[in-house]
Write a protein that holds these residues in place. Structure first.
Motif, mmCIF file in Angstrom:
data_model
loop_
_atom_site.group_PDB
_atom_site.id
_atom_site.type_symbol
_atom_site.label_atom_id
_atom_site.label_comp_id
_atom_site.label_asym_id
_atom_site.label_seq_id
_atom_site.Cartn_x
_atom_site.Cartn_y
_atom_site.Cartn_z
ATOM 1 N N VAL A 188 -0.756 12.075 1.498
ATOM 2 C CA VAL A 188 -0.726 11.323 2.746
ATOM 3 C C VAL A 188 0.686 10.878 3.143
ATOM 4 N N ASP A 189 1.678 11.021 2.245
ATOM 5 C CA ASP A 189 3.031 10.543 2.538
ATOM 6 C C ASP A 189 3.989 11.241 1.568
ATOM 7 N N ILE A 190 5.283 11.080 1.808
ATOM 8 C CA ILE A 190 6.232 11.564 0.822
ATOM 9 C C ILE A 190 6.130 10.699 -0.434
ATOM 10 N N GLY A 191 6.575 11.227 -1.547
ATOM 11 C CA GLY A 191 6.515 10.453 -2.773
ATOM 12 C C GLY A 191 7.040 11.239 -3.944
ATOM 13 N N SER A 192 6.920 10.656 -5.109
ATOM 14 C CA SER A 192 7.312 11.321 -6.339
ATOM 15 C C SER A 192 6.519 10.691 -7.473
ATOM 16 N N SER A 193 6.814 11.101 -8.712
ATOM 17 C CA SER A 193 6.080 10.589 -9.866
ATOM 18 C C SER A 193 6.907 9.511 -10.538
ATOM 19 N N TYR A 194 6.539 8.277 -10.318
ATOM 20 C CA TYR A 194 7.279 7.146 -10.870
ATOM 21 C C TYR A 194 6.484 6.384 -11.921
ATOM 22 N N LEU A 195 5.343 6.881 -12.354
ATOM 23 C CA LEU A 195 4.493 6.171 -13.301
ATOM 24 C C LEU A 195 4.970 6.386 -14.731
ATOM 25 N N PRO A 196 5.194 5.318 -15.484
ATOM 26 C CA PRO A 196 5.511 5.481 -16.906
ATOM 27 C C PRO A 196 4.232 5.717 -17.707
ATOM 28 N N LYS B 7 3.048 10.171 -6.174
ATOM 29 C CA LYS B 7 3.352 11.496 -5.622
ATOM 30 C C LYS B 7 2.995 11.635 -4.150
ATOM 31 N N GLY B 8 2.920 10.509 -3.428
ATOM 32 C CA GLY B 8 2.573 10.566 -2.017
ATOM 33 C C GLY B 8 1.085 10.698 -1.761
ATOM 34 N N THR B 9 0.270 10.413 -2.769
ATOM 35 C CA THR B 9 -1.186 10.495 -2.600
ATOM 36 C C THR B 9 -1.805 9.103 -2.597
ATOM 37 N N ASN B 10 -3.044 9.043 -2.095
ATOM 38 C CA ASN B 10 -3.792 7.786 -2.135
ATOM 39 C C ASN B 10 -4.733 7.759 -3.348
ATOM 40 N N PHE C 195 -8.397 5.844 -4.389
ATOM 41 C CA PHE C 195 -9.563 6.618 -4.818
ATOM 42 C C PHE C 195 -10.171 6.017 -6.087
ATOM 43 N N PHE C 196 -9.329 5.676 -7.055
ATOM 44 C CA PHE C 196 -9.848 5.114 -8.302
ATOM 45 C C PHE C 196 -10.437 3.719 -8.096
ATOM 46 N N ARG C 197 -10.032 3.039 -7.029
ATOM 47 C CA ARG C 197 -10.654 1.744 -6.716
ATOM 48 C C ARG C 197 -11.922 1.920 -5.901
ATOM 49 N N GLY C 198 -12.273 3.142 -5.544
ATOM 50 C CA GLY C 198 -13.477 3.406 -4.763
ATOM 51 C C GLY C 198 -13.306 3.158 -3.287
ATOM 52 N N GLN C 199 -12.058 3.075 -2.807
ATOM 53 C CA GLN C 199 -11.818 2.781 -1.397
ATOM 54 C C GLN C 199 -11.872 4.032 -0.526
ATOM 55 N N VAL C 200 -11.679 5.209 -1.129
ATOM 56 C CA VAL C 200 -11.831 6.489 -0.425
ATOM 57 C C VAL C 200 -12.641 7.425 -1.322
ATOM 58 N N GLU D 11 0.828 -1.207 0.000
ATOM 59 C CA GLU D 11 0.000 0.000 0.000
ATOM 60 C C GLU D 11 0.863 1.258 0.000
ATOM 61 N N ARG D 12 1.906 1.269 0.810
ATOM 62 C CA ARG D 12 2.746 2.461 0.873
ATOM 63 C C ARG D 12 3.522 2.653 -0.435
ATOM 64 N N ALA D 13 3.951 1.562 -1.051
ATOM 65 C CA ALA D 13 4.643 1.674 -2.332
ATOM 66 C C ALA D 13 3.748 2.327 -3.376
#
Length: 404
Positions: free
Chosen positions: A250-258, A232-235, A239-244, A224-226
């Motif tokens: 919510v955490d530190i992060g960056s943009s790692y999506l290709p 970018k440190g967001t959940n 959200f797209f799975r409808g869980q929130v 989950e944290r990964a």
């Protein structure tokens, strides 16, 4: 399915773009197309979702998870970024130590140095050029947090011994598996031993999308944290799975999506992975058969594969007698239009290694192997005719060296 898709590997794209101008008989690397790459990319564009985590990204995730038998896979923009994402998962603090082999690419070390951790350089084995499992325990201190292994040339490290050391000292094992996709150690896929592993899909790798990578997560507590760090440190993924009902930071992060465009290219390669690997295995074996009988007489060595390992057939290399002979062979091959190259320079004695690494590292095997190793041309579309040119040129060099 077109005839090209049924027999995907012969299509080639030069990685140098200058082969004809330079009159190269055999380049070091060529990208081999599986066939449907451009069609899948067009499908991604038609769907109007070319950014991260689209249809083809999800297809790649599912394919890799199923084929490798791992808990979770997250595509990243590079193997380097997969390592950096993993380093963030460790919550490293300045002064924490991470044991790493000196014989590796700087990305393996940068990921942890960026977090303020101190690389502790370990020497490698003289047979496989993998981290020497017998050297690790002496490097463990109260500050040690993790052991990083690199499966050099796609041949597995001694994972039983390494994981046992990690358990004794409460350490995390991390696999830099940039070379090792589809390789195995005692029947288990490389990349499935550590808490997480990094994959690379760079242009030079067996399976490619030009630039790309993946984080393989084997510890479900990290999943989950990964996902959050990668977004970018967001959940946002939850959200797209409808869980929130909304997503936020919510955490530190960056943009790692290709981009999904790259995932579309990658998925075509993954679908043809069995053919690509079969071709690479045949090429590896032709080098072994063609050079093996003469290597001993030339006091040179071919890759060593322990009995418990099944290689990924990523690299074929020679260990020459000396640095001078290595350089002479590279020049000899280039004179015949064949591109070969050396590999890693030792990190423990590099400018950045001396600045960021733990002082006092001694890695004599790394120094020796680095000076003598030469990598031969190796790509899935390397046919027997062109490979024979490489083998014949090396045999000619060895014969001349013996007479000199």
């Amino acid at each position: 399915m077109t005839r090209q898709e049924e027999n995907p590997i012969p299509r080639e794209e030069s990685s140098t773009h200058l082969d004809h101008e330079n009159n190269l008989a055999v380049p070091f690397n060529k990208v081999s197309l599986a066939g449907p790459e451009f069609r899948y990319m067009a499908e991604s564009m038609d769907a109007m979702h070319i950014s991260g985590d689209g249809f083809f990204t999800r297809k790649c995730h599912a394919w890799l998870e199923q084929k490798l038998g791992v808990r979770k896979v997250l595509l990243t923009t590079s193997g380097t970024h997969a390592l950096e994402l993993g380093a963030l998962l460790l919550n490293l603090e300045p002064g924490d130590e991470v044991i790493v082999p000196s014989f590796t690419f700087p990305s393996t070390v940068n990921a942890f140095a960026l977090r303020g951790a101190v690389p502790v350089f370990a020497d490698v084995r003289p047979d496989t050029a993998n981290i020497d499992e017998n050297a690790i325990e002496d490097l463990v201190t109260s500050r040690t947090r993790a052991i990083v292994v690199v499966h050099y040339a796609g041949v597995g490290c001694e994972m039983d011994a390494i994981t046992a050391i990690a358990r004794r000292h409460g350490l995390t094992v991390i696999e830099d598996n940039a070379h090792g996709l589809f390789g195995r150690y005692k029947g288990q896929n490389l990349g499935s031993f550590g808490a997480f592993a990094a994959q690379s899909f760079h242009e030079t790798k067996n399976i490619t999308c030009g630039e790309g990578g993946a984080l393989i997560i084997n510890d479900s507590a990290l999943s989950e944290r990964a996902e959050i760090i990668r977004e970018k440190g967001t959940n946002r993924a939850a959200f797209f799975r409808g869980q929130v009902d909304k997503y936020s930071w919510v955490d530190i992060g960056s943009s790692y999506l290709p981009a999904d465009l790259l995932a579309a290219f990658l998925y075509a390669q993954l679908e043809a992975a069995h053919l690509i690997q079969a071709r690479r295995k045949a090429i590896w074996q032709r080098y072994q058969d063609g050079l093996g009988p003469a290597a001993a007489a030339a006091a040179c060595r071919l890759p060593f594969v322990p009995e418990e390992c099944e290689p990924a057939y990523h690299i074929f290399y020679l260990l020459m007698r000396s640095l001078e002979q290595r350089q002479a062979l590279i020049a000899h091959l280039l004179n015949r239009g064949i591109v070969s190259t050396f590999h890693y320079t030792p990190l423990h004695s590099s400018q950045a290694g001396l600045k960021y690494g733990k002082p006092g590292a001694r890695c004599p095997v790394t120094d020796d192997i680095s000076a003598r190793l030469v990598r031969l041309p190796f790509y899935a579309a390397l046919d027997e005719t062109h490979q024979s040119l490489v083998v014949e040129a090396i045999l000619e060099f060895w014969n001349h060296s013996r007479r000199a």
